[in-house]
Design a protein around this motif. Structure first.
Motif, PDB file in Angstrom:
ATOM      1  N   VAL A  71       2.944   3.405  -9.868  1.00 29.86           N
ATOM      2  CA  VAL A  71       3.968   3.720 -10.858  1.00 29.86           C
ATOM      3  C   VAL A  71       5.356   3.312 -10.361  1.00 29.86           C
ATOM      4  O   VAL A  71       6.177   2.805 -11.133  1.00 29.86           O
ATOM      5  CB  VAL A  71       3.908   5.219 -11.206  1.00 29.86           C
ATOM      6  N   ILE A  72       5.609   3.502  -9.062  1.00 28.68           N
ATOM      7  CA  ILE A  72       6.917   3.094  -8.531  1.00 28.68           C
ATOM      8  C   ILE A  72       7.063   1.575  -8.625  1.00 28.68           C
ATOM      9  O   ILE A  72       8.104   1.061  -9.038  1.00 28.68           O
ATOM     10  CB  ILE A  72       7.077   3.580  -7.076  1.00 28.68           C
ATOM     11  N   GLU A  89      -5.493   3.118 -13.534  1.00 29.68           N
ATOM     12  CA  GLU A  89      -4.049   3.038 -13.316  1.00 29.68           C
ATOM     13  C   GLU A  89      -3.345   2.460 -14.537  1.00 29.68           C
ATOM     14  O   GLU A  89      -2.211   2.826 -14.826  1.00 29.68           O
ATOM     15  CB  GLU A  89      -3.746   2.177 -12.089  1.00 29.68           C
ATOM     16  N   ARG A 101       0.799  -1.224   0.000  1.00 26.76           N
ATOM     17  CA  ARG A 101       0.000   0.000   0.000  1.00 26.76           C
ATOM     18  C   ARG A 101       0.830   1.272   0.000  1.00 26.76           C
ATOM     19  O   ARG A 101       0.353   2.317  -0.411  1.00 26.76           O
ATOM     20  CB  ARG A 101      -0.941   0.007   1.196  1.00 26.76           C
ATOM     21  N   SER A 102       2.086   1.212   0.507  1.00 25.38           N
ATOM     22  CA  SER A 102       2.773   2.505   0.604  1.00 25.38           C
ATOM     23  C   SER A 102       3.392   2.951  -0.711  1.00 25.38           C
ATOM     24  O   SER A 102       3.673   4.133  -0.843  1.00 25.38           O
ATOM     25  CB  SER A 102       3.808   2.553   1.713  1.00 25.38           C
ATOM     26  N   PHE A 103       3.585   2.052  -1.662  1.00 26.01           N
ATOM     27  CA  PHE A 103       4.139   2.518  -2.930  1.00 26.01           C
ATOM     28  C   PHE A 103       3.040   2.751  -3.938  1.00 26.01           C
ATOM     29  O   PHE A 103       2.145   1.930  -4.108  1.00 26.01           O
ATOM     30  CB  PHE A 103       5.154   1.514  -3.478  1.00 26.01           C
ATOM     31  N   GLN A 104       3.168   3.885  -4.610  1.00 24.90           N
ATOM     32  CA  GLN A 104       2.271   4.191  -5.707  1.00 24.90           C
ATOM     33  C   GLN A 104       2.479   3.143  -6.808  1.00 24.90           C
ATOM     34  O   GLN A 104       3.584   2.628  -6.963  1.00 24.90           O
ATOM     35  CB  GLN A 104       2.666   5.578  -6.209  1.00 24.90           C
ATOM     36  N   ILE A 130       7.885   0.620 -12.175  1.00 30.07           N
ATOM     37  CA  ILE A 130       9.275   0.808 -12.601  1.00 30.07           C
ATOM     38  C   ILE A 130      10.076  -0.451 -12.299  1.00 30.07           C
ATOM     39  O   ILE A 130      10.834  -0.947 -13.136  1.00 30.07           O
ATOM     40  CB  ILE A 130       9.896   2.011 -11.862  1.00 30.07           C
ATOM     41  N   PHE A 131       9.881  -0.993 -11.089  1.00 29.11           N
ATOM     42  CA  PHE A 131      10.674  -2.157 -10.709  1.00 29.11           C
ATOM     43  C   PHE A 131      10.235  -3.406 -11.452  1.00 29.11           C
ATOM     44  O   PHE A 131      11.065  -4.209 -11.873  1.00 29.11           O
ATOM     45  CB  PHE A 131      10.614  -2.356  -9.197  1.00 29.11           C
TER      46      PHE A 131
END
Lengths: 268, 270
Positions: free
Chosen positions: A129-130, A214, A124-127, A133-134
């Protein structure tokens, strides 16, 4: 006689924050913060001024938008976004059922509970999009990375709500099923699942909406879908194609919202 | 003696027809899922996917230990990120108030004209992600914090206005009626009859959206709109993985703190 004429004190509206001291401290603190923000935020006003005609060009590109010259790319991007949405919603919800059960305090043992809660917190803490990327780094460009991203994000959203719903359920009903000698699976299937099901169907449809929205974005970082098309259109200053893509996105989001509203009412 | 009927009816959860329909729906859903997955898999290079666990391990090794000293360079980007979220939320709630007032069925000046316009503003603002707004604004007004602030504001107007107009529609009409019966003007009815009823909801909505916006503003830098996303993007493209892991830790910390603050404030209000 004149006693009634002198009102003892005027009525005032009761404020939202009762303590006057706290009210003033908050107001002054906020004002200080805002001045600090305006002093530390560099804004290149000449650049903004130069950009205004470009903004006007962008707005005028909406009248009329250019659907035709990039039509193939648009349909392909939208189709890719839709596949990603379907697959990731299904896989995400399937994975979040065990995580959600594990994260419900009233039915999971403590070690399982803490493990599942940790998974939830990270997801939950990462958007999105981040995360994308990974996952693009790991799985390569394309819709597969987008699908993994959206599934992972769905777990964080869906299993948290599922866990909260299980924690709020009526324990007596589950107890009654257990008293009849049901196995764990039967207990879950007849005692717990019917209680949480109606709300969970609604939330699943809601998550479908979110995943589509999203999926339009994670293409910007290489996760496939309509976002890649949109990004390219912007990079080439093809504003009328970009306008067309945005209109298509809005139309599909509205359609999803309308459809899921109907389905939700039918399910409940 | 024991006259048990030949075909004792066993208890079932559903009627046969409903059960069949449910099975059909399942069949359709599974077919759709498999079809979509095959389309995705056609566009996937599976060798990369099978390679992913090894890649992940490799990446994880390169990311530890985090480059702790790099924190000195992160103060400014985090300050920018928080500013983007806060000022953006502030602008959006200021814009959301008139939109919500026009969209609520009981306060709108005209149901036929103004209300559809307000609803359209809400829907289009909500359908477009902050990152897409930022992408547009960076091309229009140039890269920087200002583009981020406006992107967050534009994205949040719809959200705040939607929740606010629902709150306005749920108010107690009796109180409004009572204020009106004292001979209050239209503005006085709004100020004394409606505003006090929705003020707590309004404060709650603003803080809730602020918390979401902190999370959103961490990525705006990826398209050039300022904040910690810029640093993240730079560190990733230059392959400074130890810096990337520190940035991720800072983001988790900020998000958790903001979530805690927002939960505390909402708890105090409601």
């Amino acid at each position: 006689m004149s006693v009634a004429a002198v009102a003892p004190r005027r009525w005032k509206r009761p404020p939202l924050i009762k303590s006057a001291w706290l009210r003033w401290a908050l107001a002054i603190g906020f004002a200080l913060y805002l001045t600090l923000v305006f002093q530390t935020t560099p804004v290149n006003w000449t650049r903004v001024w130069e950009g205004l005609p470009r903004g006007a060009a962008f707005v005028s590109a909406f009248f009329p938008p250019d659907f035709l010259s990039r039509w193939d790319e648009i349909t392909e991007g939208i189709a890719e976004s839709l596949w990603m949405t379907v697959v990731s919603t299904v896989v995400g919800i399937a994975l979040s059922i065990p995580v959600g059960i594990g994260a419900a305090k009233n039915i999971a043992p403590a070690p399982v509970y803490y493990f599942c809660r940790a998974v939830l917190a990270v997801s939950r803490s990462f958007q999105e999009v981040i995360l994308a990327i990974f996952f693009v780094k790991l799985f390569g460009f394309g819709p597969f990375a987008g699908f993994v991203t959206l599934s992972f994000a769905t777990i964080g959203f869906y299993s948290k709500l599922l866990a909260e719903d299980i924690e709020d359920m009526d324990a007596a009903q589950a107890e009654a099923v257990r008293a009849s000698g049901a196995s764990w699976l039967q207990w879950f299937n007849y005692g717990v699942q019917p209680q949480v099901m109606p709300r969970m169907i609604g939330l699943g449809l809601y998550r479908f909406d979110i995943n589509f929205r999203e999926s339009a974005v994670i293409g910007i970082v290489g996760g496939g879908g309509i976002g890649a098309t949109l990004n390219t259109a912007f990079d080439r200053y093809e504003f009328s194609s970009a306008a067309a893509i945005i209109i298509v996105i809005i139309a599909i989001v509205m359609l999803c919202e309308y459809g899921s509203g109907h389905l939700r009412r039918w399910a409940q | 003696m024991a006259t048990i009927p030949a075909r004792a009816r066993t208890w079932r959860r559903r009627e046969t027809r409903v059960q069949l329909l449910i099975w059909l729906a399942w069949l359709f859903a599974v077919a759709l899922f498999i079809g979509c997955f095959r389309l995705i898999s056609e566009k996937t290079i599976w060798a990369f996917v099978w390679d992913a666990p090894q890649q992940a391990g490799d990446l994880a090794l390169r990311m530890v230990p985090p480059d702790w000293l790099y924190i000195r360079a992160l103060g400014r980007p985090i300050w920018d990120t928080i500013n983007i979220a806060t000022v953006g939320t502030l602008i959006s709630v200021l814009c959301a108030i008139p939109v919500a007032y026009c969209a609520a069925r009981n306060t709108t000046p005209s149901v036929a004209v103004v209300r559809p316009i307000a609803l359209f503003i809400i829907v289009s603002s909500r359908s477009i992600n902050a990152l897409i707004w930022a992408l547009m604004l960076v091309t229009i007004i140039g890269p920087g914090v200002l583009a981020g602030i406006i992107a967050i504001a534009l994205r949040s107007i719809g959200f705040c206005a939607k929740l606010l107009y629902e709150a306005i529609e749920e108010i107690d009409e009796g109180q409004v009626e009572a204020v009106r019966s004292t001979g209050a003007s239209g503005a006085q009815v709004t100020a004394y009859g409606i505003v006090p009823q929705v003020l707590p909801a309004f404060a709650g909505i603003s803080v809730f959206r602020w918390d979401i916006n902190i999370r959103e503003s961490t990525i705006l830098g990826l398209v050039g709109a300022g904040g910690i996303g810029l640093e993240l993007n730079g560190a990733i493209t230059q392959l400074y993985w130890t810096q990337v892991s520190l940035i991720l830790l800072v983001i988790i910390g900020t998000v958790i703190v903001s979530e805690w603050v927002s939960a505390k404030i909402r708890h105090a209000i409601i």
